[in-house]
Design a protein around this motif. Structure first.
Motif, PDB file in Angstrom:
ATOM      1  N   VAL A 131       0.362  -5.410   4.278  1.00 13.17           N
ATOM      2  CA  VAL A 131       1.710  -4.844   4.241  1.00 13.17           C
ATOM      3  C   VAL A 131       2.314  -4.960   2.849  1.00 13.17           C
ATOM      4  O   VAL A 131       1.899  -5.785   2.031  1.00 13.17           O
ATOM      5  N   LEU A 165       6.093   4.308   5.494  1.00 15.62           N
ATOM      6  CA  LEU A 165       4.687   4.145   5.882  1.00 15.62           C
ATOM      7  C   LEU A 165       3.774   4.991   5.011  1.00 15.62           C
ATOM      8  O   LEU A 165       2.687   4.542   4.614  1.00 15.62           O
ATOM      9  N   ASP A 174      -1.316  -0.880   4.865  1.00 17.38           N
ATOM     10  CA  ASP A 174      -1.272  -0.326   6.222  1.00 17.38           C
ATOM     11  C   ASP A 174       0.141  -0.161   6.753  1.00 17.38           C
ATOM     12  O   ASP A 174       0.403   0.730   7.561  1.00 17.38           O
ATOM     13  N   ASP A 175       1.049  -1.032   6.325  1.00 19.93           N
ATOM     14  CA  ASP A 175       2.375  -1.060   6.940  1.00 19.93           C
ATOM     15  C   ASP A 175       3.366  -1.662   5.972  1.00 19.93           C
ATOM     16  O   ASP A 175       3.026  -2.005   4.831  1.00 19.93           O
ATOM     17  N   GLY A 188       9.722  -4.138  10.463  1.00 22.54           N
ATOM     18  CA  GLY A 188       8.837  -3.069  10.066  1.00 22.54           C
ATOM     19  C   GLY A 188       9.429  -1.728  10.463  1.00 22.54           C
ATOM     20  O   GLY A 188      10.370  -1.664  11.257  1.00 22.54           O
TER      21      GLY A 188
END
Length: 290
Positions: A131, A165, A174-175, A188
């Motif tokens: 992340v 994203l 990924d995030d 998130g």
């Protein structure tokens, strides 16, 4: 296969619609303005998980937006219709959607969508995710000062979340975990942040403060209930980025993906605990059964 069931007043159990054909008016305000709300839940073996929590959050989002929506029993009947219409499946993603409707009509558009889940959620909870920390651009007190920003509601206006994203993926991550402009950990784009610490045999599970403008997570709520029963200590922040790096494990948690372990933040590896992930996933599944 996707099943659509519209909550029309003259169809008690919902009206099944052909998902391969257009169903919304081009002038629907959900399309033209993103003016609406939604919920996403997992159904396992034909039974929705955390149904009452999702319906309660849908109602709270509607209240925040001055949006009149069908009552909970109507949603329950439409969900049952959608699950019955879909071919049998171990897992299904069930979405509840409401828009303000066609401009000038004064009637909301509401429907249930049932479809098979994608493969990315299972993969991410098995392999973990990388992340980035991204600044949301608001300080942590803005939700109280400016309720019209709807930071605690689950609205259809997800353009910023999706942009975050896409940005993360362009950077090889990924995030995302959003932070406030005054340095607080938030959430998130589609998930809740959880951290675990184990000190002298005491296990503590912590999530960011709801008052900082994060969406109340239904998965976090279900997990906290069963984790407390299992002897975990619980906390509600405030959290700062250093807390993520100092934790024994960090997860992004959501209804479909469940618990996705974070294995790196801004390119720096952090601890991943398979043991804690398995324990908490089991508690989450237990707490998700309405």
């Amino acid at each position: 296969m996707t099943v659509l069931v519209f909550l029309d007043p003259d169809h008690e159990n919902g009206r099944v619609a052909d998902a391969s054909k257009p169903q919304l008016m081009a002038t629907d305000q959900g399309v033209t303005r993103g003016d609406g709300i939604f919920e996403t839940m997992l159904a396992v073996d034909g039974t929705p998980r955390k149904l009452s929590a999702h319906l309660a959050r849908l109602a709270a989002s509607a209240e925040a937006m001055d949006l009149v929506i069908p009552p909970a029993p109507a949603w329950e009947r439409a969900i049952a219709t959608a699950l019955a219409e879909h071919p049998p499946a171990t897992e299904l993603v069930v979405r509840l959607l409401v828009t303000r409707g066609v401009e000038g009509a004064g009637t909301p558009t509401a429907w249930v969508q049932a479809s098979a889940p994608g493969t990315s959620g299972r993969q991410q909870r098995e392999t973990g995710i990388e992340v980035l920390l991204l600044d949301r651009g608001y300080d942590s007190s803005v939700a109280e000062r400016a309720p019209w920003l709807l930071l605690g509601a689950k609205t259809l206006s997800y353009a910023v979340n999706m942009a975050a994203l896409r940005y993360a993926k362009k950077q090889g991550a990924d995030d995302v975990i959003f932070t406030s402009s005054d340095g607080r950990v938030l959430e998130g784009p589609t998930s809740t942040v959880l951290i675990a610490t184990v000190r002298d045999g005491v296990k503590t599970l912590t999530t960011p403060l709801l008052e900082s403008g994060v969406l109340p997570g239904t998965s976090q709520g279900a997990l906290f209930k069963t984790a407390a029963e299992a002897g975990w200590h619980l906390g509600y922040g405030p959290l700062e980025p250093h807390d993520l790096f100092e934790a024994d494990a960090v997860w992004l948690v959501s209804s479909i993906r469940l618990m996705a372990p974070v294995r790196s933040i801004d390119g720096k590896e952090i601890p991943v605990s398979r043991e804690l992930t398995e324990e908490l996933t089991a508690l989450l599944v237990k707490g998700s059964r309405d």
